[in-house]
Each structure stands twice: as structure tokens, then as C-alpha cells.
Design a protein around this motif. Structure first.
Motif, mmCIF file in Angstrom:
data_model
loop_
_atom_site.group_PDB
_atom_site.id
_atom_site.type_symbol
_atom_site.label_atom_id
_atom_site.label_comp_id
_atom_site.label_asym_id
_atom_site.label_seq_id
_atom_site.Cartn_x
_atom_site.Cartn_y
_atom_site.Cartn_z
ATOM 1 N N ALA A 241 0.862 -1.191 0.000
ATOM 2 C CA ALA A 241 0.000 0.000 0.000
ATOM 3 C C ALA A 241 0.890 1.230 0.000
ATOM 4 N N ASP A 242 0.291 2.410 -0.082
ATOM 5 C CA ASP A 242 1.086 3.631 -0.053
ATOM 6 C C ASP A 242 1.340 4.104 1.376
ATOM 7 N N ALA A 243 1.160 3.196 2.329
ATOM 8 C CA ALA A 243 1.494 3.415 3.734
ATOM 9 C C ALA A 243 1.990 2.089 4.296
ATOM 10 N N VAL A 244 2.712 2.149 5.399
ATOM 11 C CA VAL A 244 3.084 0.932 6.121
ATOM 12 C C VAL A 244 1.838 0.448 6.850
ATOM 13 N N VAL A 245 1.342 -0.707 6.473
ATOM 14 C CA VAL A 245 0.124 -1.254 7.079
ATOM 15 C C VAL A 245 0.521 -2.184 8.215
ATOM 16 N N LEU A 246 -0.005 -1.929 9.414
ATOM 17 C CA LEU A 246 0.289 -2.738 10.599
ATOM 18 C C LEU A 246 -1.007 -3.301 11.158
ATOM 19 N N TRP A 247 -1.130 -4.629 11.139
ATOM 20 C CA TRP A 247 -2.312 -5.295 11.674
ATOM 21 C C TRP A 247 -2.084 -5.654 13.131
ATOM 22 N N PRO A 259 -6.412 -1.858 10.582
ATOM 23 C CA PRO A 259 -4.965 -1.744 10.727
ATOM 24 C C PRO A 259 -4.537 -0.303 10.972
ATOM 25 N N MET A 260 -3.362 -0.139 11.567
ATOM 26 C CA MET A 260 -2.729 1.166 11.657
ATOM 27 C C MET A 260 -1.977 1.417 10.352
ATOM 28 N N GLU A 261 -1.996 2.656 9.862
ATOM 29 C CA GLU A 261 -1.263 3.014 8.653
ATOM 30 C C GLU A 261 -0.304 4.145 8.973
ATOM 31 N N LEU A 262 0.980 3.945 8.631
ATOM 32 C CA LEU A 262 2.021 4.919 8.918
ATOM 33 C C LEU A 262 2.714 5.366 7.640
ATOM 34 N N ALA A 263 3.127 6.617 7.605
ATOM 35 C CA ALA A 263 3.937 7.183 6.504
ATOM 36 C C ALA A 263 3.215 7.110 5.173
ATOM 37 N N GLY A 264 1.932 7.356 5.160
ATOM 38 C CA GLY A 264 1.160 7.278 3.923
ATOM 39 C C GLY A 264 0.817 8.634 3.350
ATOM 40 N N GLY A 265 0.107 8.596 2.215
ATOM 41 C CA GLY A 265 -0.423 9.801 1.625
ATOM 42 C C GLY A 265 0.286 10.307 0.398
ATOM 43 N N SER A 266 1.460 9.768 0.077
ATOM 44 C CA SER A 266 2.212 10.268 -1.071
ATOM 45 C C SER A 266 1.817 9.571 -2.370
ATOM 46 N N GLY A 267 1.125 8.439 -2.262
ATOM 47 C CA GLY A 267 0.777 7.664 -3.441
ATOM 48 C C GLY A 267 1.863 6.720 -3.896
ATOM 49 N N VAL A 268 3.041 6.761 -3.258
ATOM 50 C CA VAL A 268 4.147 5.857 -3.580
ATOM 51 C C VAL A 268 4.020 4.607 -2.718
ATOM 52 N N ASP A 280 10.009 -1.388 19.243
ATOM 53 C CA ASP A 280 8.770 -1.341 18.460
ATOM 54 C C ASP A 280 8.906 -0.286 17.368
ATOM 55 N N VAL A 281 9.777 -0.590 16.446
ATOM 56 C CA VAL A 281 10.106 0.278 15.319
ATOM 57 C C VAL A 281 10.092 -0.573 14.063
ATOM 58 N N VAL A 282 9.606 -0.019 12.968
ATOM 59 C CA VAL A 282 9.608 -0.726 11.697
ATOM 60 C C VAL A 282 10.327 0.112 10.657
ATOM 61 N N ALA A 283 11.179 -0.540 9.871
ATOM 62 C CA ALA A 283 11.806 0.100 8.715
ATOM 63 C C ALA A 283 10.968 -0.225 7.495
ATOM 64 N N ALA A 284 10.840 0.750 6.597
ATOM 65 C CA ALA A 284 10.060 0.539 5.379
ATOM 66 C C ALA A 284 10.766 1.183 4.207
ATOM 67 N N GLY A 285 10.770 0.473 3.078
ATOM 68 C CA GLY A 285 11.307 0.997 1.842
ATOM 69 C C GLY A 285 10.198 1.179 0.829
ATOM 70 N N PHE A 286 10.327 2.185 -0.018
ATOM 71 C CA PHE A 286 9.288 2.543 -0.976
ATOM 72 C C PHE A 286 9.785 2.347 -2.409
ATOM 73 N N THR A 298 4.529 5.975 18.945
ATOM 74 C CA THR A 298 4.309 7.416 18.770
ATOM 75 C C THR A 298 3.889 7.777 17.354
ATOM 76 N N GLN A 299 4.053 6.839 16.415
ATOM 77 C CA GLN A 299 3.767 7.053 14.996
ATOM 78 C C GLN A 299 4.679 8.119 14.383
ATOM 79 N N ARG A 300 5.806 8.367 15.010
ATOM 80 C CA ARG A 300 6.760 9.323 14.462
ATOM 81 C C ARG A 300 7.523 8.680 13.318
ATOM 82 N N ILE A 301 7.752 9.451 12.244
ATOM 83 C CA ILE A 301 8.424 8.956 11.044
ATOM 84 C C ILE A 301 9.709 9.739 10.829
ATOM 85 N N LEU A 302 10.811 9.035 10.583
ATOM 86 C CA LEU A 302 12.068 9.683 10.250
ATOM 87 C C LEU A 302 12.691 9.006 9.032
#
Length: 342
Positions: A241-247, A259-268, A280-286, A298-302
Motif C-alpha cells: 500500500a502507499d502506507a506501512v500497514v500494521l495489523w 490496521p494502523m497506517e504509517l507514513a502514507g499519503g504520497s501515493g508511492v 517497536d520500530v519498523v523500517a520501510a522501503g518505498f 508514537t507514529q513518528r516517522i524519520l
């Protein structure tokens, strides 16, 4: 290690560009070396101690699968030349098994040293020395394999479901987990509570092992290539998806829960995910080359690597979480140091 991303994040990295796509990456169990498997048949290693790169010829054509060896140092690979091979700590390449005119598409290992590879419909198990233990047959070609956290069971996905085996059973009586369709990437809950597979259609399917209840997770715009349970199994992170989907796998979830969705909205689209081994951290590549870290609480994205490049094909954490390995479809690779704020 602090649970805050401020402590985790450091953009220093060791980068390289290769002339072939990177299909997989991982660290050895000792956490001394990162390995990158390439479509040209080589394994490229990065030594963390002296920050040096080396190259090893593993297969006559493409490397199809990579995993850390069961030993503290070394790696195992599968290739489209029919070879299941080992790269030792001293740089020696040796055959574990050969399957002429076949592809070795999936490999895995346990800390105790059990090795596995999938060839067509057959799952082959070996001991730490590379001696054959058993061959386990499935109704169709295997789409993915995974050992449980204790190395006691192994699951294989295939058409119309998954099959769960006890590795050391004297008489093999597998547990069949059935659901119509083609099942590919597969994961086992860290506490052994569930099995989840990514399907050919844009969905996940899971089975709660205590009672066999089916768990259907759908709504993705693309096929799910990557899935990873958080360290304690409370969350399952996925691509597709265009966000990190966490069930959520707590409080009766994931059924009946969004599900929780993180780092979404760009369409990528997210192309790869990997949960941190200690936090409790997840790495994601696009698909545009961006790599981010997301704090689940915290749903903080870096961001740790900028976008504007090729799709991220694979991510892997160092055993302690001190380093993150990333790679893309155009041969770009990096080992990112997360040990200090620098």
C-alpha cells in the motif's frame, strides 16, 4: 538502547552501487557482516569491523535466495543453477546440495544449525554439517518457507494453503492450513500463535493455530511482497500500500480491527518492511527509493535514505538493531549506522 527514534536514527551509511539488482540482504548471526545477494550470481559482503566490501561467486546465474547460516558466521544461498550453497566465515564456497535443472528458490536456517531449501514442491532439510535429514512433499510449488522462533517447526506456503511441519518428528504428520488460492511469502508469529501468508491476489490470509480460525486481511492496492512481525508479535507490518500497514495481533485482532497506517499519503507504494529486533520500530522501503523508520507507539516517522531512486527490494536489521541494510532493484546497497546521533 533507548526506545526513542532520536537515539536510533543516524544517517551515516556505507553505500555501494552494483551492476545487477539486489534480490536479498541479511546479516550473519554474529552481527559482523552484511550480505547482499545479486542477480549476477554473486554475494557482496560488507565487513562492519573494517568497513570493507568483498565479492564472492556463488552461482552460475542469479542468486534467488539468501539467509544467514546456522553458524555465527557465514551465509547460505539458493540459485537458478540448482545449487544450494554455503559461504563460510573464511570465504570458502561449498555445495550443500545440487538439484540439476531446478531452481533453489527459498532458503532458511535456525540458530541450532538446521538448514532448509525449497525446490519445486519439495522442502529439503539438512543438519548443520550439510547432511540431508528429510525431504517433505507438498501439493504444489512452494511459495515461501519460514522456521518458527525456536526452530522447532517450519511452514511452507503453496497453492491452496500452507503446511506446518515439526522439524525433528520421527513420523511426519503435517498440519494442513487450507485456504483457496496461491500463497507466497509466509511468516510465523514470534510466540507461535499464528501463521500468515501473502497471497497472489492483493490480500493476506492467516490461521490462528490454537483453534484454526481463519484470518482474512484485504483491501490492498497491490500485491504484498514483504511482511514482518514486530519483536513481541503485537503487530504485523506489510508492504503493498502507499502506507506501512500494521495489523494488530492483540485484543482479539486482527479480525474485526482496522490496521494502523504509517507514513502514507504520497501515493508511492511500500515495497519492503522489516521490524526492529529489539524495539517497536519498523523500517520501510518505498518504490521511489525512500527508506524510513517508524516508531509504532508514537507514529513518528524519520527518513534514513532519500527517495528519487529505484524501488527498495530488501531490508534487513543487524541482530542488535545497531545497523540497517537496504538495497534496491538497480543494484544500490547501503549499511546504515544507527548507533549514535553522530
Amino acid at each position: 538502547m533507548s526506545a526513542t527514534l532520536e537515539y536510533l536514527i543516524d544517517r551515516r551509511g556505507h553505500r555501494a552501487g552494483f551492476d545487477a539488482p539486489v534480490v536479498a540482504c541479511c546479516f550473519d548471526r554474529a552481527g559482523q557482516t552484511a550480505a547482499f545477494a545479486l542477480g549476477d550470481g554473486t554475494l557482496r559482503l560488507f565487513d562492519l569491523a573494517d568497513a570493507s566490501w568483498s565479492s564472492h561467486e556463488m552461482h552460475a546465474a542469479a542468486v534467488l535466495a539468501l539467509a544467514a547460516d546456522g553458524a555465527p558466521r557465514g551465509f547460505i544461498t539458493g540459485g537458478d543453477d540448482g545449487a544450494f550453497r554455503r559461504l563460510g566465515a573464511d570465504g570458502t564456497v561449498s555445495d550443500i546440495a545440487r538439484f540439476p535443472r531446478r531452481w533453489v528458490e527459498h532458503v532458511a536456517s535456525t540458530e541450532a544449525g538446521t538448514l532448509a531449501c525449497a525446490v519445486g514442491k519439495t522442502l529439503h532439510l539438512f543438519d548443520a554439517a550439510g547432511n540431508a535429514l528429510k525431504s517433505l512433499e507438498h501439493p504444489s510449488s512452494i511459495g515461501g518457507i519460514c522456521f518458527d522462533a525456536r526452530g522447532k517447526r517450519i511452514v511452507a506456503s503453496h497453492y491452496n494453503g500452507c503446511t506446518l511441519w515439526f522439524v525433528a518428528a520421527r513420523t511426519d504428520s503435517p498440519r494442513r492450513l487450507e485456504w483457496k488460492g496461491s500463497h507466497l511469502a509466509v511468516a510465523i508469529h514470534p510466540e507461535g500463535e499464528a501463521v500468515v501468508s501473502a497471497m497472489q491476489e492483493n490480500a493476506l490470509h492467516g490461521w490462528r493455530l490454537a483453534d484454526g480460525q481463519d484470518m482474512r486481511m484485504s483491501g490492498y492496492p497491490a500485491k504484498i511482497q514483504s511482511l514482518s512481525f514486530s519483536r513481541n508479535g503485537r503487530w504485523l507490518a506489510t508492504s503493498g500500500a502507499d502506507a506501512v500497514v500494521l495489523w494488530p495481533f492483540f485484543g482479539g485482532g486482527p479480525m474485526g480491527k482496522a490496521p494502523m497506517e504509517l507514513a502514507g499519503g504520497s501515493g508511492v507504494l511500500v515495497s519492503a518492511v522489516a521490524c526492529h529486533p529489539k524495539q517497536d520500530v519498523v523500517a520501510a522501503g518505498f518504490t521511489d527509493g525512500l527508506v524510513i523508520l517508524a516508531d509504532i507507539a508514537t507514529q513518528r516517522i524519520l527518513p534514513v535514505s532519500p527517495g528519487g531512486g529505484a524501488a527498495i527490494s530488501t531490508l534487513a536489521w543487524h541482530p542488535t538493531g545497531a545497523f540497517l541494510a537496504t538495497a534496491d532493484e538497480n543494484g544500490g546497497a547501503a549499511v546504515i549506522d544507527l548507533t549514535s546521533k553522530g
